[in-house]
Design a protein around this motif. Sequence first.
Motif, PDB file in Angstrom:
ATOM      1  N   ASP A 294       0.834  -1.210   0.000  1.00 33.71           N
ATOM      2  CA  ASP A 294       0.000   0.000   0.000  1.00 33.71           C
ATOM      3  C   ASP A 294       0.864   1.255   0.000  1.00 33.71           C
ATOM      4  O   ASP A 294       0.561   2.235  -0.682  1.00 33.71           O
ATOM      5  CB  ASP A 294      -0.934   0.017   1.211  1.00 33.71           C
ATOM      6  N   GLU A 295       1.958   1.221   0.759  1.00 32.79           N
ATOM      7  CA  GLU A 295       2.850   2.386   0.841  1.00 32.79           C
ATOM      8  C   GLU A 295       3.520   2.671  -0.506  1.00 32.79           C
ATOM      9  O   GLU A 295       3.594   3.818  -0.945  1.00 32.79           O
ATOM     10  CB  GLU A 295       3.910   2.148   1.917  1.00 32.79           C
TER      11      GLU A 295
ATOM     12  N   GLN B  35       0.967   4.044  -2.972  1.00 28.46           N
ATOM     13  CA  GLN B  35       0.713   5.457  -2.700  1.00 28.46           C
ATOM     14  C   GLN B  35       1.851   6.318  -3.253  1.00 28.46           C
ATOM     15  O   GLN B  35       1.613   7.397  -3.798  1.00 28.46           O
ATOM     16  CB  GLN B  35       0.526   5.721  -1.207  1.00 28.46           C
ATOM     17  N   TRP B  36       3.082   5.847  -3.118  1.00 32.21           N
ATOM     18  CA  TRP B  36       4.220   6.590  -3.664  1.00 32.21           C
ATOM     19  C   TRP B  36       4.080   6.726  -5.179  1.00 32.21           C
ATOM     20  O   TRP B  36       4.254   7.818  -5.736  1.00 32.21           O
ATOM     21  CB  TRP B  36       5.540   5.902  -3.300  1.00 32.21           C
TER      22      TRP B  36
ATOM     23  N   PHE C 165      10.807   0.563   1.229  1.00 36.85           N
ATOM     24  CA  PHE C 165       9.384   0.268   1.378  1.00 36.85           C
ATOM     25  C   PHE C 165       9.227  -1.114   2.015  1.00 36.85           C
ATOM     26  O   PHE C 165      10.173  -1.905   2.030  1.00 36.85           O
ATOM     27  CB  PHE C 165       8.694   0.299   0.006  1.00 36.85           C
TER      28      PHE C 165
END
Length: 187
Positions: A30-31, A34-35, A174
């Motif tokens: 998810d991170e 989003q990036w 990440f």
Amino acid sequence: MRKLLYGMNVSLDGYIAAPGDDLGWSVPSDELFQWWLDEEKAVELFLYGRRLWETMSSYWPTGDQQPDATPAQIEFARNWRDTPKMVFSSTIDKVDWNARLVAGDAVAEITRLKAEDGGPMRVGGAKLAGAAMRAGLIDEYAVVTHPVLVGDGTPFFAAPDSWVNLSLVETRTFPGGVVLNRYETRR
């Protein structure tokens, strides 16, 4: 003058797709997703080769309507539809979703676009990015390396005609051991 960006998810051994165009190894957290969304929202024009265009246009026009779509995926789909795109291909005859088809000399067209005023452009697709790379048109590389060896497939880097000196401007980790290294071309 506009900046030309090139960035993809890459295996540790340098491939953006495993044999058979398999991308199963590069599912983002998810991170990381989003990036990527934040990166794409800053781009004013996407430049696609045919194969990446076919991949993106087969899902993202309705990606926000999928029952399991996350808020980030919904926003990504909407941004993808709204952002102008150019598709470089001599084998297809129609594109949609806010895209324009270019069948001529890709390097000449990208050179012309870079000379214009405007925000950044992102090139995608190994062959198209490789042509831009060999022509010295790429200003920034975002290499998002996943901890997997796929052994063969579609390489991220095309063999340059000469050395390309780069400056590391960002490193970020990440979840899952994925590492971003962002480089700017030194001119």
